[in-house]
Design a protein around this motif. Structure first.
Motif, PDB file in Angstrom:
ATOM      1  N   ASP A  62      68.143  70.539  27.412  1.00 33.31           N
ATOM      2  CA  ASP A  62      67.126  70.585  28.456  1.00 33.31           C
ATOM      3  C   ASP A  62      67.827  70.430  29.802  1.00 33.31           C
ATOM      4  OD1 ASP A  62      64.950  70.866  26.750  1.00 33.31           O
ATOM      5  OD2 ASP A  62      64.598  68.720  26.618  1.00 33.31           O
ATOM      6  N   TYR A  63      67.125  70.763  30.870  1.00 36.23           N
ATOM      7  CA  TYR A  63      67.684  70.644  32.214  1.00 36.23           C
ATOM      8  C   TYR A  63      66.786  69.774  33.078  1.00 36.23           C
ATOM      9  CZ  TYR A  63      71.024  74.247  31.075  1.00 36.23           C
ATOM     10  OH  TYR A  63      72.046  74.942  30.506  1.00 36.23           O
ATOM     11  N   PHE A  85      61.369  74.336  42.006  1.00 35.55           N
ATOM     12  CA  PHE A  85      62.506  75.111  41.520  1.00 35.55           C
ATOM     13  C   PHE A  85      62.359  76.563  41.961  1.00 35.55           C
ATOM     14  CE2 PHE A  85      61.888  71.554  38.649  1.00 35.55           C
ATOM     15  CZ  PHE A  85      63.162  71.025  38.576  1.00 35.55           C
ATOM     16  N   TYR A  86      63.482  77.166  42.421  1.00 33.35           N
ATOM     17  CA  TYR A  86      63.490  78.518  42.965  1.00 33.35           C
ATOM     18  C   TYR A  86      64.422  79.426  42.170  1.00 33.35           C
ATOM     19  CZ  TYR A  86      61.461  76.177  47.002  1.00 33.35           C
ATOM     20  OH  TYR A  86      60.650  75.431  47.827  1.00 33.35           O
ATOM     21  N   ASP A  87      64.080  80.719  42.110  1.00 30.77           N
ATOM     22  CA  ASP A  87      64.980  81.696  41.497  1.00 30.77           C
ATOM     23  C   ASP A  87      65.969  82.196  42.543  1.00 30.77           C
ATOM     24  OD1 ASP A  87      63.655  83.641  43.059  1.00 30.77           O
ATOM     25  OD2 ASP A  87      62.478  84.391  41.366  1.00 30.77           O
ATOM     26  N   GLY A  88      66.820  83.130  42.165  1.00 32.08           N
ATOM     27  CA  GLY A  88      67.855  83.644  43.062  1.00 32.08           C
ATOM     28  C   GLY A  88      67.347  84.358  44.290  1.00 32.08           C
ATOM     29  N   SER A  94      58.651  76.997  39.581  1.00 27.01           N
ATOM     30  CA  SER A  94      57.840  75.887  39.101  1.00 27.01           C
ATOM     31  C   SER A  94      57.907  74.748  40.100  1.00 27.01           C
ATOM     32  CB  SER A  94      58.392  75.461  37.738  1.00 27.01           C
ATOM     33  OG  SER A  94      58.358  74.109  37.514  1.00 27.01           O
ATOM     34  N   SER A  95      56.896  73.892  40.043  1.00 27.67           N
ATOM     35  CA  SER A  95      56.895  72.670  40.832  1.00 27.67           C
ATOM     36  C   SER A  95      56.469  71.538  39.899  1.00 27.67           C
ATOM     37  CB  SER A  95      55.936  72.791  42.011  1.00 27.67           C
ATOM     38  OG  SER A  95      56.004  71.637  42.814  1.00 27.67           O
ATOM     39  N   ALA A 118      60.256  77.732  30.684  1.00 25.91           N
ATOM     40  CA  ALA A 118      61.263  78.506  29.979  1.00 25.91           C
ATOM     41  C   ALA A 118      62.316  79.044  30.953  1.00 25.91           C
ATOM     42  CB  ALA A 118      60.590  79.672  29.250  1.00 25.91           C
ATOM     43  N   HIS A 119      63.443  79.428  30.425  1.00 26.82           N
ATOM     44  CA  HIS A 119      64.523  80.090  31.158  1.00 26.82           C
ATOM     45  C   HIS A 119      65.116  79.246  32.294  1.00 26.82           C
ATOM     46  CE1 HIS A 119      63.215  83.496  28.852  1.00 26.82           C
ATOM     47  NE2 HIS A 119      62.019  83.454  29.430  1.00 26.82           N
TER      48      HIS A 119
END
Length: 135
Positions: A62-63, A85-88, A94-95, A118-119
């Motif tokens: 898990d992270y 959390f942000y993607d590239g 997600s928050s 996920a991911h």
């Protein structure tokens, strides 16, 4: 105060958020991320935060974001820490938040915010925010 990128400002029960006083930089080539500038309430400071793999109860990887928060106000406070959390591309993945920390004046407490979606490898960046309420 040095700054990198844009910062959003929010208002809560105690006052207006201000960014922490240190720079966060990310190195995408090595897949290491460190948070964006955080939105912290007055008298709160986040330090030692990092994104990494943590052990889960089910034996899978898990992270989470972990770190410490110091409260320097003059009353006992209930402090909530939230991670976005942000993607590239800078899009929000997600928050997530944690239960509150109850801290006396000049007390420090640790936190862990698990990434529940996920991911987790899609997470390229994160930002932490605090909300403070008088206890």
């Amino acid at each position: 105060m040095k700054g990198v990128g844009a910062s959003t400002v929010g208002i809560s029960a105690i006052g207006t958020a201000v960014a922490c006083k240190h720079d966060h930089k990310r190195n995408r080539r090595k897949n290491k991320i460190q948070g964006r500038r955080h939105n912290t309430q007055p008298n709160t400071a986040i330090f030692g935060d990092s994104w990494h793999a943590v052990d889960s109860f089910y034996g899978k990887k898990d992270y989470a974001v972990t770190g410490e928060l110091k409260w320097t106000g003059n009353f006992t406070a209930e402090v909530f820490v939230t991670a976005t959390f942000y993607d590239g591309r800078g899009g929000v993945l997600s928050s997530d938040g944690i239960d509150s920390l109850t801290l006396a004046p000049n007390e420090t407490g640790g936190f862990q915010i698990d990434y529940l979606n996920a991911h987790p490898k899609r997470v390229a960046d994160y930002q932490l925010a605090t909300e403070v309420y008088r206890k």
